[in-house]
Design an enzyme around this catalytic site. Structure first.
Site, PDB file in Angstrom:
ATOM      1  N   LYS A  89      -6.477   5.618 -19.513  1.00 57.37           N
ATOM      2  CA  LYS A  89      -6.657   6.115 -20.874  1.00 57.37           C
ATOM      3  C   LYS A  89      -5.374   5.869 -21.676  1.00 57.37           C
ATOM      4  O   LYS A  89      -4.993   4.737 -21.868  1.00 57.37           O
ATOM      5  CB  LYS A  89      -7.072   7.588 -20.828  1.00 57.37           C
ATOM      6  N   ARG A 148       0.843  -1.211   0.000  1.00 53.13           N
ATOM      7  CA  ARG A 148       0.000   0.000   0.000  1.00 53.13           C
ATOM      8  C   ARG A 148       0.875   1.256   0.000  1.00 53.13           C
ATOM      9  O   ARG A 148       0.444   2.312  -0.439  1.00 53.13           O
ATOM     10  CB  ARG A 148      -0.964  -0.002   1.189  1.00 53.13           C
ATOM     11  N   TYR A 182     -13.922  16.872 -16.227  1.00 47.76           N
ATOM     12  CA  TYR A 182     -14.374  15.478 -16.205  1.00 47.76           C
ATOM     13  C   TYR A 182     -15.526  15.341 -15.208  1.00 47.76           C
ATOM     14  O   TYR A 182     -15.406  15.757 -14.056  1.00 47.76           O
ATOM     15  CB  TYR A 182     -13.190  14.586 -15.810  1.00 47.76           C
ATOM     16  N   ASP A 201      -5.382  18.054 -14.981  1.00 46.48           N
ATOM     17  CA  ASP A 201      -5.632  16.702 -15.496  1.00 46.48           C
ATOM     18  C   ASP A 201      -5.106  16.675 -16.936  1.00 46.48           C
ATOM     19  O   ASP A 201      -5.612  17.367 -17.813  1.00 46.48           O
ATOM     20  CB  ASP A 201      -7.148  16.432 -15.433  1.00 46.48           C
TER      21      ASP A 201
END
Ligand SMILES: *Cc1c(COP(=O)(O)O)cnc(C)c1O
Length: 394
Positions: free
Chosen positions: A208, A59, A112, A183
């Site tokens: 993406k 993690r 977005y 972004d």
């Protein structure tokens, strides 16, 4: 063109065999483990006290994830990067690191949709105020920024493809003491390196273009050691949305071909966008390269854009007549995709209507994949014919 030299230099680093690699294998191994054991009390103590850097638990730090993080940092010209389980995990952890109740953030409009929903739900519940501005209106941004903790942007924006002067916006944010976050999923670091334009942090949906094969959901944030260090210590461990080793391995594989894929997406999407712009059934095309000169710092365009049909074209019939383009959201993979704006508008009627604001009823968003320009154009032409008044299908 001086902008391009560092991009190409960095692109060479994503194909270089410089990863830690015990077997001289051409591909770095997947270290598919949750935990790492210690040889002795002393080693464990040194690690926990921060005197020795080594993985303890995936993690926090995993070697396969680190390979991807270092490559992405090099591509963005960043000192450091952190991998997340999704683009939204990267965005939410980044924003939540820097805001507290009573703060205000400024966000460009048409971002977005799930970033918008994050701001409208989680941030509002935390009493963080969000002001939305037209990122193309520098005076409006300058007027909104004083007192803001963070400035959030996307260029071009989702769906309607508003293109921004990223360097100017980053400069305004800096002048006002706001941390700027952008972004960069659409352009990828191949066509836009926002940190080089003055932004503080760059986030990606790695689902993406970075992955590029529609087989990973992941995200990443890159920036200075100081800012990334704050995210690493204050939200990543507790919100816990860490990238998995296997996803990191797929992403490193994806990065090897990123420059070639971006070039191919650019060429095919531009050719299709120009043909659509010249088609009598099409009212307009929302593609950054067709809206005039690209802003400084955007050296190319990707495969995602939208266009608007003239009245009289049956959009559902067009969508159903496509055979090479599939009907689906997301984008950035090898496959071509179409999404009708009407469905997005209907989904976002009511309290979320700001998301649909700007999306025309006759619009369609395309992701142009790697199947070949002529095949894709024949598919679009035939589907437009089937959706036109007087067609046998009508
Ligand atoms: C898909 C997307 C995201 C969210 O990324 P996930 O990996 O799906 O969480 C963020 N920004 C943009 C521009 C996107 O297209």
């Amino acid at each position: 063109m001086t902008d391009r030299a560092p991009i190409l230099a960095d692109a060479s680093r994503i194909v270089a065999h410089d990863e830690p690699n015990p077997y001289e294998a051409v591909v770095p191994p997947i270290v598919q483990t949750s935990l790492f054991t210690f040889a002795s009390y002393r080693e464990m103590e040194e690690t926990y006290l921060g005197q020795k850097a080594r993985p303890t638990y995936s993690r926090g730090l995993n070697p396969t994830v680190r390979v991807f993080e270092e490559k992405l940092a090099a591509l963005e010209g960043a000192e450091d990067a952190l991998g997340f389980a999704s683009g939204m995990a990267a965005i939410s952890s980044t924003v939540l690191t820097f805001v507290k109740p009573g703060d205000r953030i400024v966000c460009v409009r048409h971002v977005y949709p799930d970033a918008y929903r994050l701001f409208e739900t989680v941030l509002k519940r935390l009493q963080v105020e969000v002001a939305y501005v037209d990122g193309q209106d520098l005076a409006a941004v300058a007027a909104a920024l004083p007192g803001a903790m963070l400035f959030y942007m996307e260029s071009p924006t989702s769906w309607v493809m508003d293109v921004h002067d990223v360097a100017a916006l980053a400069g305004l944010a800096r002048k006002n003491g706001a941390i700027s976050v952008i972004d960069n999923s659409w352009a990828s670091p191949i066509f836009q390196q926002p940190l080089m334009l003055g932004c503080d942090l760059v986030v990606h949906s790695a689902s993406k273009y970075l992955g590029g094969h529609s087989d990973v959901v992941a995200g990443v944030v890159a920036g200075s050691s100081a800012l990334i260090g704050q995210i690493r210590s204050s939200t990543l461990p507790y919100l816990g949305g860490k990238m998995s080793p296997f996803d990191a391995w797929l992403l490193t594989r994806g990065l090897r071909t990123l420059p070639l894929r971006m070039q191919a997406h650019q060429d095919a999407a531009l050719a299709i966008a120009r043909r659509l712009a010249a088609h009598p059934a099409v009212e307009s095309v929302q593609h950054p390269a067709l809206a005039g000169a690209l802003p400084q710092g955007l050296s190319g365009t990707s495969g995602l854009f939208s266009f608007i049909f003239r009245d009289g074209i049956d959009v559902p019939a067009f969508i159903d007549a496509l055979s090479v383009f599939s009907l689906g959201v997301s984008w950035g993979g090898h496959e071509s995709l179409a999404v009708p704006g009407r469905v997005v508008r209907a989904q976002n009627a009511g309290p979320n209507s700001a998301i649909a604001f700007g999306i025309h009823d006759n619009s369609v968003r395309l992701h142009v994949g790697l199947e070949g320009i002529d095949l894709l154009w024949r598919d679009l032409e035939a589907a437009i014919a089937a959706a036109s008044p007087g067609s046998a299908a009508q």
